[in-house]
Design an enzyme around this catalytic site. Structure first.
Site, PDB file in Angstrom:
ATOM      1  N   ASP A 243      33.278  79.378  30.995  1.00  0.00           N
ATOM      2  CA  ASP A 243      32.685  80.072  29.843  1.00  0.00           C
ATOM      3  C   ASP A 243      32.002  79.076  28.917  1.00  0.00           C
ATOM      4  O   ASP A 243      32.657  78.356  28.158  1.00  0.00           O
ATOM      5  CB  ASP A 243      33.775  80.824  29.076  1.00  0.00           C
ATOM      6  CG  ASP A 243      34.295  82.017  29.854  1.00  0.00           C
ATOM      7  OD1 ASP A 243      33.508  82.927  30.132  1.00  0.00           O
ATOM      8  OD2 ASP A 243      35.497  82.017  30.190  1.00  0.00           O
TER       9      ASP A 243
ATOM     10  N   ASP B 195      34.990  91.185  33.125  1.00  0.00           N
ATOM     11  CA  ASP B 195      35.494  90.003  32.420  1.00  0.00           C
ATOM     12  C   ASP B 195      36.070  90.428  31.072  1.00  0.00           C
ATOM     13  O   ASP B 195      35.347  90.951  30.219  1.00  0.00           O
ATOM     14  CB  ASP B 195      34.329  89.023  32.222  1.00  0.00           C
ATOM     15  CG  ASP B 195      34.756  87.711  31.568  1.00  0.00           C
ATOM     16  OD1 ASP B 195      35.959  87.522  31.320  1.00  0.00           O
ATOM     17  OD2 ASP B 195      33.852  86.882  31.312  1.00  0.00           O
TER      18      ASP B 195
HETATM   19  C1  DX5 Z   1      35.543  85.812  26.941  1.00  0.00           C
HETATM   20  C2  DX5 Z   1      35.312  85.133  28.249  1.00  0.00           C
HETATM   21  C3  DX5 Z   1      36.319  85.410  29.284  1.00  0.00           C
HETATM   22  C4  DX5 Z   1      37.733  85.012  28.915  1.00  0.00           C
HETATM   23  C5  DX5 Z   1      38.585  86.099  29.454  1.00  0.00           C
HETATM   24  O1  DX5 Z   1      34.380  85.813  26.201  1.00  0.00           O
HETATM   25  O2  DX5 Z   1      34.065  85.489  28.792  1.00  0.00           O
HETATM   26  O3  DX5 Z   1      35.953  84.841  30.543  1.00  0.00           O
HETATM   27  O4  DX5 Z   1      38.158  83.792  29.439  1.00  0.00           O
HETATM   28  O5  DX5 Z   1      39.873  85.886  29.014  1.00  0.00           O
HETATM   29  P1  DX5 Z   1      41.035  86.921  29.291  1.00  0.00           P
HETATM   30  O6  DX5 Z   1      41.133  87.093  30.774  1.00  0.00           O
HETATM   31  O7  DX5 Z   1      42.233  86.277  28.670  1.00  0.00           O
HETATM   32  O8  DX5 Z   1      40.651  88.216  28.608  1.00  0.00           O
HETATM   33 ZN    ZN Z   2      33.651  84.827  30.873  1.00  0.00          ZN
END
Ligand code: DX5
Ligand code: ZN
Length: 230
Positions: free
Chosen positions: A38, A178
């Protein structure tokens, strides 16, 4: 949707950065299909995270693909560096790209896969014209910027609509989700039509090892949604 087609992409946003190389290696050993990175610029989303040098650092630690989720303005300025770092796929936000067609072509001409992400508040139609050009469509199931948020339930019909749009095109475009993916929401997203699940806090957690967390998530995906008769 056959469960053997469902892929898991651990997001390093929730990893222990002091042990990042070991953590991604552990995720690969535990069956991760790719590593989700990310990239945030403090503009498109409030936090600043990391960029190509992190991708470059972990490239040698895993053999699975690296995918970049660009949460930045002007993602086109960083494609060359990311490709040089050895990434396999670059996903840009439709909200950050007024010229998304040009950016997607730039990514594809760099010989890496191209994806487009859309936020929870953005209509799926914003990705409709570019969809046939994509390798991957990413439906955000939280507002981007932070790990550990809750899955937004109104994403479910959106994932279902995205699945129908992809089927109508008749090309194999990966449908990724995501945000907020855990042992409960993973199978909900899969039932709606997702084939690639990003998981950050569900994989890199203090409660268990990466291997245990991956196997718990995999079991939740593979478990039948309804009781079956024997
Ligand atoms: C948030 C990111 C995600 C994040 C997801 O903006 O794009 O990829 O890491 O995290 P979780 O799985 O904890 O919701
Ligand atoms: Zn992400």
């Amino acid at each position: 949707m056959p469960s053997n087609r469902i892929q898991i992409a651990p997001s390093i946003l929730s990893a222990d950065f002091a042990r990042l190389g070991d953590q991604v290696a552990e995720a690969e050993l535990a069956g991760a299909d790719c590593i989700h990175i990310d990239v945030m610029d403090g503009q498109f989303v409030p936090p600043i995270t990391f960029g190509p040098i992190i991708a470059d650092s972990i490239r040698d630690r895993v053999s699975i693909p690296l995918e970049i989720h660009m949460m930045t303005l002007h993602p086109e300025n960083h494609i060359r560096q990311l490709v040089d770092a050895g990434v396999d796929r670059i996903i840009v936000h439709v909200e950050a790209c007024p010229h998304v067609h040009a950016v997607v072509q730039q990514i594809k001409s760099s010989k890496v896969e191209a994806g487009v992400a859309i936020n929870p508040g953005t209509s799926l139609s914003a990705a409709e014209e570019i969809l046939p050009d994509l390798d991957q469509l990413l439906i955000m199931t939280v507002n981007p910027g932070y790990g550990g948020q809750s899955f937004i339930p109104s994403s479910i019909p959106k994932i279902e609509r995205a699945r129908r749009m992809i089927e109508a095109i008749g090309r194999s475009i990966t449908l990724e989700v995501d945000g907020g993916i855990n042992t409960t929401t993973a199978s909900i997203a899969v039932d709606a039509g997702a084939t690639l699940l990003v998981a950050g806090s569900a994989v890199f957690t203090h409660d268990s090892s990466v291997a245990e967390a991956m196997s718990t998530l995999r079991r939740a995906i593979d478990a039948p949604t309804f009781p079956v008769d024997h």
